[in-house]
Design a protein around this motif. Structure first.
Motif, mmCIF file in Angstrom:
data_model
loop_
_atom_site.group_PDB
_atom_site.id
_atom_site.type_symbol
_atom_site.label_atom_id
_atom_site.label_comp_id
_atom_site.label_asym_id
_atom_site.label_seq_id
_atom_site.Cartn_x
_atom_site.Cartn_y
_atom_site.Cartn_z
ATOM 1 N N SER A 125 1.045 -0.895 0.031
ATOM 2 C CA SER A 125 -0.182 0.406 0.283
ATOM 3 C C SER A 125 1.189 1.184 0.043
ATOM 4 C CB SER A 125 -1.066 0.211 1.020
ATOM 5 O OG SER A 125 -0.122 0.336 2.633
ATOM 6 N N VAL A 126 0.621 2.154 -0.012
ATOM 7 C CA VAL A 126 0.966 3.778 0.086
ATOM 8 C C VAL A 126 0.054 4.611 1.071
ATOM 9 C CG1 VAL A 126 0.173 4.761 -2.054
ATOM 10 C CG2 VAL A 126 2.042 5.541 -0.543
ATOM 11 N N ALA A 127 0.311 4.709 2.197
ATOM 12 C CA ALA A 127 -0.629 5.877 2.604
ATOM 13 C C ALA A 127 -1.056 7.274 1.937
ATOM 14 C CB ALA A 127 0.223 6.201 3.906
ATOM 15 N N TRP A 128 -1.857 8.025 3.365
ATOM 16 C CA TRP A 128 -2.297 9.334 1.927
ATOM 17 C C TRP A 128 -0.824 9.883 2.279
ATOM 18 C CZ3 TRP A 128 -7.201 9.679 0.087
ATOM 19 C CH2 TRP A 128 -7.844 8.776 0.515
ATOM 20 N N HIS A 129 -1.485 10.796 0.918
ATOM 21 C CA HIS A 129 -0.082 11.331 1.267
ATOM 22 C C HIS A 129 -0.023 12.406 0.417
ATOM 23 C CE1 HIS A 129 1.323 8.754 -2.156
ATOM 24 N NE2 HIS A 129 1.759 10.006 -2.185
ATOM 25 N N GLY A 130 0.750 14.323 -0.899
ATOM 26 C CA GLY A 130 0.689 14.643 -1.647
ATOM 27 C C GLY A 130 2.163 14.330 -1.996
ATOM 28 N N ASP A 131 2.200 14.373 -3.059
ATOM 29 C CA ASP A 131 3.736 14.393 -3.582
ATOM 30 C C ASP A 131 4.237 16.227 -3.693
ATOM 31 O OD1 ASP A 131 3.686 11.979 -4.669
ATOM 32 O OD2 ASP A 131 3.542 12.661 -6.661
ATOM 33 N N ARG A 132 4.926 16.358 -2.059
ATOM 34 C CA ARG A 132 4.961 17.879 -1.870
ATOM 35 C C ARG A 132 6.164 18.009 -1.862
ATOM 36 N NH1 ARG A 132 0.306 17.457 0.026
ATOM 37 N NH2 ARG A 132 -0.221 17.026 2.447
ATOM 38 N N ILE A 133 7.463 16.885 -2.246
ATOM 39 C CA ILE A 133 8.784 17.494 -2.480
ATOM 40 C C ILE A 133 9.347 18.497 -3.300
ATOM 41 C CG2 ILE A 133 11.539 15.974 -1.647
ATOM 42 C CD1 ILE A 133 9.524 13.744 -0.130
ATOM 43 N N GLY A 134 9.715 19.228 -2.982
ATOM 44 C CA GLY A 134 10.150 20.211 -3.807
ATOM 45 C C GLY A 134 8.826 21.161 -4.607
#
Length: 211
Positions: A125-134
């Motif tokens: 799985s992958v947990a709740w996140h946004g691609d917010r690195i950078g």
């Protein structure tokens, strides 16, 4: 250790050469807060063939991370290809070029990097996140995802709360593109499931500086 899980081929896919379809059939879902989601089922024909080749040839890595003062396994396998690296299969280079052309006016730059996640079964799985690195933390951008293998649910929810969760099963060559403010104002996840599900690989295309 995960048991070996075999792919159940799509009932709708004949044995075929790998081939990308046109992108003019993309359907856009407006999520709100400046975010949107483009969806195109079955963009890649022969996707099950690509899945098998990626499983066999990509240098998958298992990672660990610190969580709650202990080290835990990341529940999926990973691989990454920077902008100057050759993609693991030529059709992924073709897909990146096609996405860059189609979204040139909105994105204003090409897609450059590839990231791959291998979900072996419902425990991955992958947990709740946004691609917010950078740059994704402060700018509108796009992340395109091509899925091969058996479908898994991609879930999206607004960071502010208060709205229903959007769920899209993705597999067998389906494409989604998260755009606008999606990485800042919404979160996404691939939830664990107790249902018997087969393996899936997610291939993410990103512009420079988005991770």
């Amino acid at each position: 250790m995960h048991d070996t899980v075999h792919l159940q081929p799509s009932l709708f896919e004949e044995a075929a050469d790998l081939r990308l379809g046109p992108l003019d059939g993309v359907q856009r879902l407006v999520l709100g807060d400046g975010a949107w989601l483009d969806v195109l089922p079955g963009w890649l024909r022969g996707a099950d063939q690509l899945f098998e080749q990626l499983v066999a040839t990509v240098p998958w890595r298992a990672e660990q991370r610190e969580m709650y003062e202990r080290t835990v396994d990341v529940p999926r396998l990973l691989a990454s290809y920077p902008a100057d690296a050759e993609p693991p299969h030529p059709v992924l280079g073709e897909a990146r070029a096609a996405l860059s052309r189609h979204y040139a006016a909105e994105l204003g730059e090409p897609f450059r990097t590839l990231g791959l996640c291998y979900y072996r079964d419902g425990r991955d799985s992958v947990a709740w996140h946004g691609d917010r690195i950078g740059r994704g933390a402060r700018e509108n951008t796009m992340v395109a995802i091509l899925s091969v293998g058996e479908p898994r649910v991609l879930a999206l929810r607004p960071r502010s709360g208060g709205a229903a969760v959007v769920r899209r099963p993705l597999g067998h060559g389906d494409l989604v593109v998260m755009g606008g403010s999606c990485q800042r104002t919404w979160e996404h996840a691939v939830p664990k499931t107790a249902r018997p599900v087969g393996p899936r690989i997610s291939i993410q295309f990103r512009p420079r500086g988005v991770a």
